[in-house]
Design an enzyme around this catalytic site. Structure first.
Site, PDB file in Angstrom:
ATOM      1  N   GLU A 258       2.809  -6.209   7.256  1.00 54.82           N
ATOM      2  CA  GLU A 258       4.118  -5.965   7.845  1.00 54.82           C
ATOM      3  C   GLU A 258       4.522  -4.541   7.506  1.00 54.82           C
ATOM      4  OE1 GLU A 258       4.099 -10.394   7.065  1.00 54.82           O
ATOM      5  OE2 GLU A 258       4.097  -8.789   5.596  1.00 54.82           O
TER       6      GLU A 258
ATOM      7  N   TYR B 131      -1.654   3.015  10.287  1.00 53.57           N
ATOM      8  CA  TYR B 131      -2.251   1.716  10.615  1.00 53.57           C
ATOM      9  C   TYR B 131      -2.922   1.751  11.990  1.00 53.57           C
ATOM     10  CZ  TYR B 131       0.721   0.402   6.667  1.00 53.57           C
ATOM     11  OH  TYR B 131       1.335   0.344   5.445  1.00 53.57           O
TER      12      TYR B 131
ATOM     13  N   ASN C 147       9.413   2.854  10.137  1.00 54.55           N
ATOM     14  CA  ASN C 147       8.418   3.628   9.396  1.00 54.55           C
ATOM     15  C   ASN C 147       7.280   4.081  10.315  1.00 54.55           C
ATOM     16  OD1 ASN C 147       6.673   4.775   7.566  1.00 54.55           O
ATOM     17  ND2 ASN C 147       6.882   3.146   6.043  1.00 54.55           N
TER      18      ASN C 147
ATOM     19  N   ILE D 286       0.882  -1.162   0.000  1.00 60.18           N
ATOM     20  CA  ILE D 286       0.000   0.000   0.000  1.00 60.18           C
ATOM     21  C   ILE D 286       0.918   1.209   0.000  1.00 60.18           C
ATOM     22  CG2 ILE D 286      -0.251  -0.026   2.513  1.00 60.18           C
ATOM     23  CD1 ILE D 286      -3.134   1.093   2.066  1.00 60.18           C
TER      24      ILE D 286
END
Length: 152
Positions: free
Chosen positions: A107, A119, A112, A73
Site C-alpha cells: 500500500e 513501484y 506519494n 520500505i
C-alpha cells in the site's frame, strides 16, 4: 548499484538504526520491538542498504506460500536520488522469486507520487484502493501488486 552501498539481510544490530529512520520518515512508525519481531520470523525477508557504515534504507516483505506483502520500505532522505531504493526493492523482489513467491502487494499513500514512481519502475501496478487507510493525515492508500515469477 553504487559500489559503496551493500544490500544485505538485516541483523539484530541494525534494528535501532531502522527504528530511528522509521520515526524520522513515517507518521506512524514501527517500534523497535515490532521490527525485531519481524526480523526474527523466518518467512519474512528483511533487507537493509548500508552506506558509510550506517543503515540508509531498509525493506521488509512478509512471505507466505505464494504471496508477499511489503509493509514498510524507506530510504534516509539524505541518501535519496542515488538509486538505493530501486536496488533495495529489486533485491526484495529477487528474494521473493527465489522463495517461489508469485505476487507481491503493498500500500502507498495516494499523494506519494515519488514512491509510486519507484513501484511502477519495478513493475508494480495499481490494483485497488483502501479508503482512509492512513492517519496523520487521513488519506487513501493505493494497493499495488507485482507479478514476480518469470521476471528478471
Amino acid at each position: 548499484m553504487s559500489a559503496q552501498v551493500e544490500i544485505r539481510t538485516a541483523t539484530e544490530e541494525d534494528i535501532e538504526e531502522i527504528a530511528v529512520l522509521e520515526r524520522q520518515i513515517f507518521s506512524e512508525p514501527w517500534s523497535a520491538e515490532s521490527l525485531k519481531e519481524a526480523r526474527q520470523r523466518e518467512d519474512n525477508i528483511f533487507l537493509v542498504a548500508v552506506c558509510d557504515n550506517r543503515v540508509v534504507a531498509y525493506g521488509l516483505c512478509y512471505g507466505t506460500v505464494d504471496e508477499g506483502e511489503i509493509p514498510t520500505i524507506a530510504t534516509n532522505p539524505a541518501y535519496s536520488h542515488r538509486g538505493i531504493a530501486t536496488d533495495l526493492l529489486q533485491s526484495l523482489l529477487q528474494e521473493c522469486r527465489i522463495r517461489g513467491i508469485g505476487q507481491v502487494f503493498l500500500e502507498v499513500r495516494e499523494s506519494n507520487g515519488k514512491a509510486q514512481g519507484l513501484y511502477h519502475k519495478c513493475n508494480f501496478e495499481i490494483v485497488g484502493r483502501r479508503r482512509n487507510f492512513y492517519r496523520f493525515p487521513t488519506e487513501d492508500a493505493l494497493v499495488m501488486a507485482c507479478q514476480v515469477q518469470g521476471q528478471q
